[in-house]
Design an enzyme around this catalytic site. Structure first.
Site, PDB file in Angstrom:
ATOM      1  N   PRO A 107       0.823  -1.207   0.000  1.00  0.00           N
ATOM      2  CA  PRO A 107       0.000   0.000   0.000  1.00  0.00           C
ATOM      3  C   PRO A 107       0.862   1.265   0.000  1.00  0.00           C
ATOM      4  CG  PRO A 107      -0.019  -0.999   2.169  1.00  0.00           C
ATOM      5  CD  PRO A 107       0.742  -1.934   1.267  1.00  0.00           C
ATOM      6  N   ASP A 108       0.329   2.319  -0.570  1.00  0.00           N
ATOM      7  CA  ASP A 108       1.002   3.612  -0.574  1.00  0.00           C
ATOM      8  C   ASP A 108       0.612   4.345   0.708  1.00  0.00           C
ATOM      9  OD1 ASP A 108       2.021   6.140  -0.965  1.00  0.00           O
ATOM     10  OD2 ASP A 108       1.135   6.413  -2.942  1.00  0.00           O
ATOM     11  N   PRO A 109       1.554   4.560   1.618  1.00  0.00           N
ATOM     12  CA  PRO A 109       1.211   5.181   2.902  1.00  0.00           C
ATOM     13  C   PRO A 109       1.152   6.707   2.850  1.00  0.00           C
ATOM     14  CG  PRO A 109       3.523   4.624   2.883  1.00  0.00           C
ATOM     15  CD  PRO A 109       2.941   4.116   1.575  1.00  0.00           C
ATOM     16  N   TYR A 110       1.350   7.289   1.686  1.00  0.00           N
ATOM     17  CA  TYR A 110       1.501   8.738   1.544  1.00  0.00           C
ATOM     18  C   TYR A 110       0.374   9.540   2.187  1.00  0.00           C
ATOM     19  CZ  TYR A 110       2.324  13.282  -0.610  1.00  0.00           C
ATOM     20  OH  TYR A 110       2.556  14.607  -0.810  1.00  0.00           O
TER      21      TYR A 110
END
Length: 141
Positions: A107-110
């Site tokens: 997942p992209d934690p941005y």
């Protein structure tokens, strides 16, 4: 994060002479920029050097030039596959090597909180360990 971790683990395994790790996005945003400050801070706190990482965009030629091209999620995998003829054994999800959740996306934690970066780092580290062991085996080391 995966680039920094994988490069460190390749070096720790004594494979730096045979394995080159490069990282790029499928889009052109952030080219030349360092990684997210939260990711860099977490990596530093865990003993990794994130200072050299700079964003770049993947080129279609990479599909032929590299032995293995890994995408973090299904959308990026699909984007890579639109760049040209792709061998499904060479263009894969990073998560295909995840020993806990095989075939999972990273997942992209941005857009989330700091805890997202912590969980992504854990996933990246365990997956990089398996990936490096697989590479070492393929290289006969």
């Amino acid at each position: 994060m995966a680039d920094v971790v994988l490069e460190a683990k390749v070096a720790e395994a004594g494979l730096a002479d045979a394995v080159e790790v490069v990282s790029a996005g499928t889009g052109d945003w952030h080219i030349g920029a360092p990684m997210d400050r939260r990711a860099a801070a977490l990596l530093r706190s865990e003993g990794y050097d994130a200072s050299r990482h700079r964003a770049q965009q993947v080129a279609a030629s990479w599909l032929a030039e590299h032995d293995l091209v890994l995408a973090m999620d299904a959308a990026n995998l699909a984007d890579l596959r639109t760049l040209g003829d792709t061998d499904p054994e060479r263009v894969r999800l990073f998560g295909d090597f995840d020993p806990v959740q095989p075939g999972s996306e990273v997942p992209d934690p941005y857009f989330g909180g700091d805890d997202g970066f912590v969980s992504v780092l854990a996933q990246v580290e365990r997956t990089a360990d398996v990936l490096v062991a697989s590479i070492a085996s393929a290289l006969g080391r």
